[in-house]
Design an enzyme around this catalytic site. Sequence first.
Site, PDB file in Angstrom:
ATOM      1  N   LYS A  78       0.874  -1.182   0.000  1.00 23.39           N
ATOM      2  CA  LYS A  78       0.000   0.000   0.000  1.00 23.39           C
ATOM      3  C   LYS A  78       0.905   1.225   0.000  1.00 23.39           C
ATOM      4  O   LYS A  78       1.818   1.324   0.822  1.00 23.39           O
ATOM      5  CB  LYS A  78      -0.898   0.032   1.229  1.00 23.39           C
ATOM      6  CG  LYS A  78      -1.674   1.366   1.345  1.00 23.39           C
ATOM      7  CD  LYS A  78      -2.835   1.286   2.296  1.00 23.39           C
ATOM      8  CE  LYS A  78      -2.616   2.088   3.544  1.00 23.39           C
ATOM      9  NZ  LYS A  78      -3.875   2.345   4.287  1.00 23.39           N
ATOM     10  N   MET A 230      -7.380   3.426  18.409  1.00 24.22           N
ATOM     11  CA  MET A 230      -7.194   3.268  16.964  1.00 24.22           C
ATOM     12  C   MET A 230      -6.482   4.443  16.306  1.00 24.22           C
ATOM     13  O   MET A 230      -6.078   4.349  15.152  1.00 24.22           O
ATOM     14  CB  MET A 230      -8.563   3.088  16.299  1.00 24.22           C
ATOM     15  CG  MET A 230      -9.379   1.929  16.839  1.00 24.22           C
ATOM     16  SD  MET A 230      -8.524   0.355  16.804  1.00 24.22           S
ATOM     17  CE  MET A 230      -8.267   0.140  15.051  1.00 24.22           C
TER      18      MET A 230
HETATM   19  P1  NAD Z   1      -9.577  13.393  10.734  1.00 23.77           P
HETATM   20  O1  NAD Z   1      -8.558  14.438  10.421  1.00 23.77           O
HETATM   21  O2  NAD Z   1     -10.769  13.271   9.883  1.00 23.77           O
HETATM   22  O3  NAD Z   1     -10.089  13.596  12.251  1.00 23.77           O
HETATM   23  C1  NAD Z   1      -9.159  13.826  13.295  1.00 23.77           C
HETATM   24  C2  NAD Z   1      -9.781  13.576  14.649  1.00 23.77           C
HETATM   25  O4  NAD Z   1      -8.801  13.877  15.654  1.00 23.77           O
HETATM   26  C3  NAD Z   1     -10.961  14.460  14.962  1.00 23.77           C
HETATM   27  O5  NAD Z   1     -11.751  13.808  15.933  1.00 23.77           O
HETATM   28  C4  NAD Z   1     -10.300  15.697  15.554  1.00 23.77           C
HETATM   29  O6  NAD Z   1     -11.184  16.439  16.374  1.00 23.77           O
HETATM   30  C5  NAD Z   1      -9.190  15.067  16.367  1.00 23.77           C
HETATM   31  N1  NAD Z   1      -7.983  15.890  16.479  1.00 23.77           N
HETATM   32  C6  NAD Z   1      -7.371  16.611  15.523  1.00 23.77           C
HETATM   33  N2  NAD Z   1      -6.260  17.193  16.015  1.00 23.77           N
HETATM   34  C7  NAD Z   1      -6.171  16.830  17.306  1.00 23.77           C
HETATM   35  C8  NAD Z   1      -5.264  17.103  18.359  1.00 23.77           C
HETATM   36  N3  NAD Z   1      -4.181  17.857  18.157  1.00 23.77           N
HETATM   37  N4  NAD Z   1      -5.491  16.559  19.562  1.00 23.77           N
HETATM   38  C9  NAD Z   1      -6.564  15.766  19.765  1.00 23.77           C
HETATM   39  N5  NAD Z   1      -7.459  15.458  18.806  1.00 23.77           N
HETATM   40  C10 NAD Z   1      -7.272  15.991  17.598  1.00 23.77           C
HETATM   41  O7  NAD Z   1      -8.747  12.046  10.814  1.00 23.77           O
HETATM   42  P2  NAD Z   1      -9.283  10.547  10.661  1.00 23.77           P
HETATM   43  O8  NAD Z   1      -9.132  10.131   9.242  1.00 23.77           O
HETATM   44  O9  NAD Z   1     -10.600  10.401  11.326  1.00 23.77           O
HETATM   45  O10 NAD Z   1      -8.159   9.772  11.480  1.00 23.77           O
HETATM   46  C11 NAD Z   1      -8.114   9.855  12.883  1.00 23.77           C
HETATM   47  C12 NAD Z   1      -6.818   9.231  13.365  1.00 23.77           C
HETATM   48  O11 NAD Z   1      -6.786   7.845  13.053  1.00 23.77           O
HETATM   49  C13 NAD Z   1      -5.566   9.834  12.726  1.00 23.77           C
HETATM   50  O12 NAD Z   1      -4.586  10.002  13.753  1.00 23.77           O
HETATM   51  C14 NAD Z   1      -5.117   8.777  11.735  1.00 23.77           C
HETATM   52  O13 NAD Z   1      -3.731   8.814  11.492  1.00 23.77           O
HETATM   53  C15 NAD Z   1      -5.530   7.524  12.490  1.00 23.77           C
HETATM   54  N6  NAD Z   1      -5.706   6.329  11.649  1.00 23.77           N
HETATM   55  C16 NAD Z   1      -5.344   5.144  12.189  1.00 23.77           C
HETATM   56  C17 NAD Z   1      -5.491   3.986  11.455  1.00 23.77           C
HETATM   57  C18 NAD Z   1      -5.096   2.664  12.048  1.00 23.77           C
HETATM   58  O14 NAD Z   1      -5.086   1.665  11.347  1.00 23.77           O
HETATM   59  N7  NAD Z   1      -4.828   2.588  13.342  1.00 23.77           N
HETATM   60  C19 NAD Z   1      -6.024   4.035  10.163  1.00 23.77           C
HETATM   61  C20 NAD Z   1      -6.445   5.267   9.654  1.00 23.77           C
HETATM   62  C21 NAD Z   1      -6.288   6.414  10.422  1.00 23.77           C
END
Ligand code: NAD
Length: 332
Positions: A78, A230
């Site tokens: 990926k 997550m």
């Molecule tokens: P997004 O940008 O759409 O949403 C971000 C979320 O985090 C929102 O709830 C926002 O309010 C909050 N946020 C933003 N900045 C912040 C900060 N400084 N402190 C606390 N909260 C904050 O992102 P998304 O696509 O919903 O992804 C959310 C998270 O999940 C990201 O960190 C992304 O990297 C992670 N992710 C993990 C996996 C995995 O497999 N574990 C897969 C995809 C995404």
Amino acid sequence: MANPLNGADTGVSIISEAVCEAVVGRGEAFTAVESVFAAMAKGDAYNFPVVREAIGHADALYGFKSGFDRAGMVLGVKSGGYWPGNVDKNLTNHQSTVILFDPDTGKMKSIVGGNYLTAVRTAASSAVSIAHLARKDSKVLGMVGAGHQSTFQLRAAVEQRDFEKVVAWNPHPEYLPRLAAVAEELGLPFEAVDQQTLGAQADVIITITSAFEPLMMKDWVKPGTHIACMGTDTKGKQEVDPELLAAATVFTDEVAQSISIGEAQHAVASGALNVDDITPVGDVINGIHAGRSSNDEITLFDGTGVGLQDLAVASSAARLAEEQGKVNFVSL
Ligand code: NAD
């Protein structure tokens, strides 16, 4: 026509984002992710080292996640990353594409859009943890986070237990209506609460934010909770109190990622958690580890996101698209 360099040319299948959405639902993603976690725990599937680099352009982070699943005969990569300026171009900030190869010959088999699949496989990961680790009588689901991934997480989680209510908190409360709308669609009462109330009420908690400091403290989480962390997928990110990991029985998708880029990186670095006390959730799926041992135990799943999850759902998408005649082939 046979190509002297490539042999019999069967072509490369192209699976668009729209086709991925049409053929891979939550059930298919759950099965693919559960199977690959089981294969990883048995040593039948390996993730290769992750590459992730700031490219010095457009503030982008770009990288590769790859691996080989010998049990499912899936080999691929990926590629993609994070382009923070995309939102202004009406594009999603996270962009990814999966390329699958024939493990017998190395020939490219498929090019698969990875954006929808990333969300559905990440939701499947926490759903697998809930299926195997949450109390059977869990009634209240707590959501910490309300970004792009959160609605996928909510939809997948509610299929695992008979939840009667959703409580939610987000650092940016203005995002919460999107979760509320999905809860309403699912017929579940929704309440925006503070973090302490969320911990006091929730039987299952999902954290899915981009936080760099703890949002949930140990003392706020009640005995018997299952928490799926997550959001933490990079060095430096953090969503929960390291003392919560010390108090919980900790499971993960892959231990190496959990301690380097996952939620456990902080608890292990501070000495609050021993790496030997982190169990691959695949051991629970395979019946090697009993999972939850009592109704008072806190279980915590550190879902870091591994490349093999992406390859598993992309392989399902390619197979299902072909079976359903929804695929285009090109010759290289
Ligand atoms: P997004 O940008 O759409 O949403 C971000 C979320 O985090 C929102 O709830 C926002 O309010 C909050 N946020 C933003 N900045 C912040 C900060 N400084 N402190 C606390 N909260 C904050 O992102 P998304 O696509 O919903 O992804 C959310 C998270 O999940 C990201 O960190 C992304 O990297 C992670 N992710 C993990 C996996 C995995 O497999 N574990 C897969 C995809 C995404």
